[in-house]
Design a protein around this motif. Structure first.
Motif, PDB file in Angstrom:
ATOM      1  N   LYS A 172     -23.645  24.785  38.796  1.00  0.00           N
ATOM      2  CA  LYS A 172     -24.159  23.833  39.758  1.00  0.00           C
ATOM      3  C   LYS A 172     -25.281  23.042  39.094  1.00  0.00           C
ATOM      4  CE  LYS A 172     -25.379  23.653  44.583  1.00  0.00           C
ATOM      5  NZ  LYS A 172     -26.818  23.325  44.595  1.00  0.00           N
ATOM      6  N   LEU A 173     -25.173  21.739  39.198  1.00  0.00           N
ATOM      7  CA  LEU A 173     -26.156  20.923  38.494  1.00  0.00           C
ATOM      8  C   LEU A 173     -27.397  20.710  39.346  1.00  0.00           C
ATOM      9  CD1 LEU A 173     -23.751  18.312  36.885  1.00  0.00           C
ATOM     10  CD2 LEU A 173     -24.872  20.254  35.797  1.00  0.00           C
ATOM     11  N   PRO A 174     -28.568  20.847  38.740  1.00  0.00           N
ATOM     12  CA  PRO A 174     -29.810  20.658  39.498  1.00  0.00           C
ATOM     13  C   PRO A 174     -29.982  19.194  39.912  1.00  0.00           C
ATOM     14  CG  PRO A 174     -30.228  21.608  37.305  1.00  0.00           C
ATOM     15  CD  PRO A 174     -28.804  21.185  37.335  1.00  0.00           C
ATOM     16  N   GLU A 175     -30.723  19.002  40.986  1.00  0.00           N
ATOM     17  CA  GLU A 175     -31.017  17.642  41.434  1.00  0.00           C
ATOM     18  C   GLU A 175     -32.298  17.161  40.744  1.00  0.00           C
ATOM     19  OE1 GLU A 175     -29.056  15.980  43.476  1.00  0.00           O
ATOM     20  OE2 GLU A 175     -27.729  17.700  43.769  1.00  0.00           O
ATOM     21  N   VAL A 176     -32.340  15.867  40.466  1.00  0.00           N
ATOM     22  CA  VAL A 176     -33.596  15.280  39.957  1.00  0.00           C
ATOM     23  C   VAL A 176     -33.857  14.010  40.772  1.00  0.00           C
ATOM     24  CG1 VAL A 176     -33.444  16.168  37.586  1.00  0.00           C
ATOM     25  CG2 VAL A 176     -32.357  13.985  38.159  1.00  0.00           C
ATOM     26  N   LYS A 177     -35.061  13.502  40.668  1.00  0.00           N
ATOM     27  CA  LYS A 177     -35.398  12.295  41.384  1.00  0.00           C
ATOM     28  C   LYS A 177     -34.504  11.158  40.879  1.00  0.00           C
ATOM     29  CE  LYS A 177     -39.578  10.697  43.523  1.00  0.00           C
ATOM     30  NZ  LYS A 177     -39.799   9.280  43.418  1.00  0.00           N
ATOM     31  N   ARG A 178     -33.851  10.454  41.790  1.00  0.00           N
ATOM     32  CA  ARG A 178     -32.914   9.409  41.381  1.00  0.00           C
ATOM     33  C   ARG A 178     -33.655   8.201  40.813  1.00  0.00           C
ATOM     34  NH1 ARG A 178     -27.870  10.942  43.141  1.00  0.00           N
ATOM     35  NH2 ARG A 178     -26.929   8.969  42.535  1.00  0.00           N
ATOM     36  N   ASN A 179     -33.026   7.555  39.854  1.00  0.00           N
ATOM     37  CA  ASN A 179     -33.558   6.333  39.225  1.00  0.00           C
ATOM     38  C   ASN A 179     -34.933   6.496  38.586  1.00  0.00           C
ATOM     39  OD1 ASN A 179     -31.290   4.747  39.934  1.00  0.00           O
ATOM     40  ND2 ASN A 179     -32.076   4.689  42.037  1.00  0.00           N
ATOM     41  N   LYS A 180     -35.252   7.709  38.256  1.00  0.00           N
ATOM     42  CA  LYS A 180     -36.562   7.931  37.640  1.00  0.00           C
ATOM     43  C   LYS A 180     -36.437   8.084  36.119  1.00  0.00           C
ATOM     44  CE  LYS A 180     -40.654  10.832  37.798  1.00  0.00           C
ATOM     45  NZ  LYS A 180     -41.048  12.224  37.786  1.00  0.00           N
ATOM     46  N   PHE A 181     -35.334   8.708  35.692  1.00  0.00           N
ATOM     47  CA  PHE A 181     -35.233   9.076  34.282  1.00  0.00           C
ATOM     48  C   PHE A 181     -34.182   8.256  33.540  1.00  0.00           C
ATOM     49  CE2 PHE A 181     -36.467  12.981  36.580  1.00  0.00           C
ATOM     50  CZ  PHE A 181     -37.716  13.173  35.994  1.00  0.00           C
ATOM     51  N   SER A 182     -34.457   8.026  32.269  1.00  0.00           N
ATOM     52  CA  SER A 182     -33.401   7.451  31.429  1.00  0.00           C
ATOM     53  C   SER A 182     -33.204   8.326  30.190  1.00  0.00           C
ATOM     54  CB  SER A 182     -33.712   6.003  31.056  1.00  0.00           C
ATOM     55  OG  SER A 182     -34.909   5.948  30.353  1.00  0.00           O
ATOM     56  N   VAL A 183     -31.943   8.471  29.857  1.00  0.00           N
ATOM     57  CA  VAL A 183     -31.552   9.399  28.798  1.00  0.00           C
ATOM     58  C   VAL A 183     -30.627   8.671  27.832  1.00  0.00           C
ATOM     59  CG1 VAL A 183     -30.177  11.478  28.358  1.00  0.00           C
ATOM     60  CG2 VAL A 183     -31.760  11.434  30.285  1.00  0.00           C
ATOM     61  N   VAL A 184     -30.856   8.843  26.547  1.00  0.00           N
ATOM     62  CA  VAL A 184     -29.915   8.316  25.557  1.00  0.00           C
ATOM     63  C   VAL A 184     -29.090   9.474  25.001  1.00  0.00           C
ATOM     64  CG1 VAL A 184     -29.669   7.256  23.269  1.00  0.00           C
ATOM     65  CG2 VAL A 184     -31.229   6.253  24.947  1.00  0.00           C
ATOM     66  N   ILE A 185     -27.771   9.331  25.106  1.00  0.00           N
ATOM     67  CA  ILE A 185     -26.851  10.315  24.539  1.00  0.00           C
ATOM     68  C   ILE A 185     -26.230   9.684  23.298  1.00  0.00           C
ATOM     69  CG2 ILE A 185     -24.751  11.691  24.916  1.00  0.00           C
ATOM     70  CD1 ILE A 185     -26.950  12.569  26.787  1.00  0.00           C
ATOM     71  N   ASP A 186     -26.273  10.438  22.215  1.00  0.00           N
ATOM     72  CA  ASP A 186     -25.815   9.911  20.932  1.00  0.00           C
ATOM     73  C   ASP A 186     -24.638  10.721  20.405  1.00  0.00           C
ATOM     74  OD1 ASP A 186     -25.863   8.572  18.387  1.00  0.00           O
ATOM     75  OD2 ASP A 186     -27.008  10.266  17.574  1.00  0.00           O
ATOM     76  N   PRO A 187     -23.421  10.225  20.625  1.00  0.00           N
ATOM     77  CA  PRO A 187     -22.272  10.928  20.025  1.00  0.00           C
ATOM     78  C   PRO A 187     -22.308  10.714  18.511  1.00  0.00           C
ATOM     79  CG  PRO A 187     -21.613   9.256  21.667  1.00  0.00           C
ATOM     80  CD  PRO A 187     -23.035   8.984  21.312  1.00  0.00           C
ATOM     81  N   GLY A 188     -22.368  11.789  17.760  1.00  0.00           N
ATOM     82  CA  GLY A 188     -22.512  11.684  16.295  1.00  0.00           C
ATOM     83  C   GLY A 188     -21.337  10.953  15.643  1.00  0.00           C
ATOM     84  N   HIS A 189     -21.640  10.360  14.458  1.00  0.00           N
ATOM     85  CA  HIS A 189     -20.602   9.761  13.611  1.00  0.00           C
ATOM     86  C   HIS A 189     -19.888   8.585  14.297  1.00  0.00           C
ATOM     87  CE1 HIS A 189     -21.477  13.268  11.156  1.00  0.00           C
ATOM     88  NE2 HIS A 189     -21.473  13.914  12.303  1.00  0.00           N
ATOM     89  N   GLY A 190     -18.607   8.365  13.977  1.00  0.00           N
ATOM     90  CA  GLY A 190     -17.868   7.254  14.582  1.00  0.00           C
ATOM     91  C   GLY A 190     -17.283   6.309  13.551  1.00  0.00           C
ATOM     92  N   GLY A 191     -16.187   5.652  13.939  1.00  0.00           N
ATOM     93  CA  GLY A 191     -15.541   4.669  13.069  1.00  0.00           C
ATOM     94  C   GLY A 191     -15.079   5.289  11.771  1.00  0.00           C
TER      95      GLY A 191
END
Ligand SMILES: [Zn+2]
Length: 361
Positions: A172-191
């Protein structure tokens, strides 16, 4: 990619201890009177009254699958092995030493056990239950003797215990305050850079991109603003990944990778999470590592470590690099090729991130 470290193959967890009044004399016969594993994955035990039980769990290693066992006072007369079905490989009844009885339940691989959520519940002076797993396919009851105590309304009791437990919902995923946080996800490598190539030609770039996209969806649903450094197979160098995150002024940066061992050793599996510095980065790494381990039973915990990787060293926010398994490892590769497992990992990473945002902000 990452140098080989000694795997903690025998991660040992002993987590229940029941101290009831009377200890039976060592020479008496086994305190285990009857046992059964029901079609819903609940183990029931009937013992002599006021028995001391000790229960243990040990993660799979090269010899055995995941094992759960309970020790009872009193010596078992005839050690035996009973063939399992479904998620259970076999059940062994033995005497680990003089005057003791041990009931061992060995699971098959790919059974996603959640031992941290297990609770042994004493329903009576002589009756115990513990939910061990959720049968995915049909599971036929196994057992010896009669556990049920017909005089009491055991069923009602048992249901109330499990209702509480089902709220644990480990994914079960925890709740967080909406529109408060920004996250960068970096899928490694590519192309042109596929990253690690594993068993059967499985490519890191494909695995981590799919996992990253699911993480993005899960976090977005919780009102987190998520940015992926890449959404497809493009050639993306490390500095633009860092400047992307820094320009977004993200709260955290999570780079997702899969591992390869030197010499492509199939016996090397495991998960690890790196941070570069700071308690925030370490806290984020710990939370993610803890969650990914839970969905990867049997795969060694290679730990949370400091690492000097470019993307986590040069980003300005708390940043981690997570290695979700070895594409060259027999156990990990077989899982990583499946979307179901990639989803589980994505859930786990999202959960670690949300927990961090929730607590640390
Ligand atoms: Zn990589």
């Amino acid at each position: 990619m990452i140098k080989f470290l000694d795997n903690k193959l025998f991660r040992y967890l002993s987590f229940f201890l029941f101290l009831n009044s009377a200890v039976l004399p060592v020479n008496s016969s086994s305190a285990l009177a009857a046992w059964g594993i029901k079609t819903n994955g609940v183990l029931e035990l009937r013992t002599k009254s006021n028995t001391n039980l000790k229960a243990y769990f040990q993660k799979a290693n090269q010899i055995y699958g995941d094992r759960f066992w309970v020790d009872f006072p009193g010596e078992l007369k005839s050690p035996r092995t009973i063939k399992g079905n479904g998620a259970i490989k076999e059940i062994r009844l033995g005497k680990p030493n003089k005057g003791k009885t041990r009931l061992v339940i060995e699971f098959k691989e790919e059974t996603y056990l959640k031992p941290l959520n297990w609770r042994m519940v004493g329903l009576d002076k002589n009756k115990w239950i513990i939910k061990l797993f959720n049968p995915k396919k049909s599971f036929k009851m196994i057992g010896e003797g009669l556990v049920e105590n017909r005089k009491r309304n055991v069923k009602a009791n048992q249901n109330s215990n499990y209702k509480k437990k089902s709220n644990y919902g480990y994914l079960k995923l925890p709740e967080v305050k909406r529109n408060k946080f920004s996250v960068v996800i970096d899928p490694g490598h590519g192309g042109p850079d596929p990253g690690a190539i594993g068993i059967g030609g499985i490519r890191e770039t494909d695995v981590v991109l799919e996992v990253s996209k699911i993480v993005k969806d899960l976090l977005s649903e919780k009102g987190v603003n998520v940015f992926l450094t890449r959404k497809n197979e493009i050639d993306l160098d490390l500095p633009p990944r860092v400047s992307f995150a820094n320009n977004k002024d993200a709260d955290i940066f999570v780079s997702i990778h899969a591992n390869a061992s030197r010499g492509k050793r199939r016996d090397i599996n495991g998960l690890e999470t790196f941070y570069y510095r700071g308690w925030r980065g370490r806290s984020l790494a710990k939370r993610i590592q803890q969650q990914i381990l839970r969905v990867s039973p049997g795969s060694p915990d290679r730990g949370v470590k400091q690492g000097r990787f470019y993307v986590i060293k040069n980003t300005r926010m708390p940043a981690v690099l997570v290695e979700i398994g070895f594409l060259t490892g027999r156990l990990d590769a077989r899982r990583l090729e499946k979307t179901t497992h990639r989803k589980r990992l994505a859930y786990a990473i999202a959960k670690g991130i949300l927990e961090y945002l929730n607590r640390v902000g």
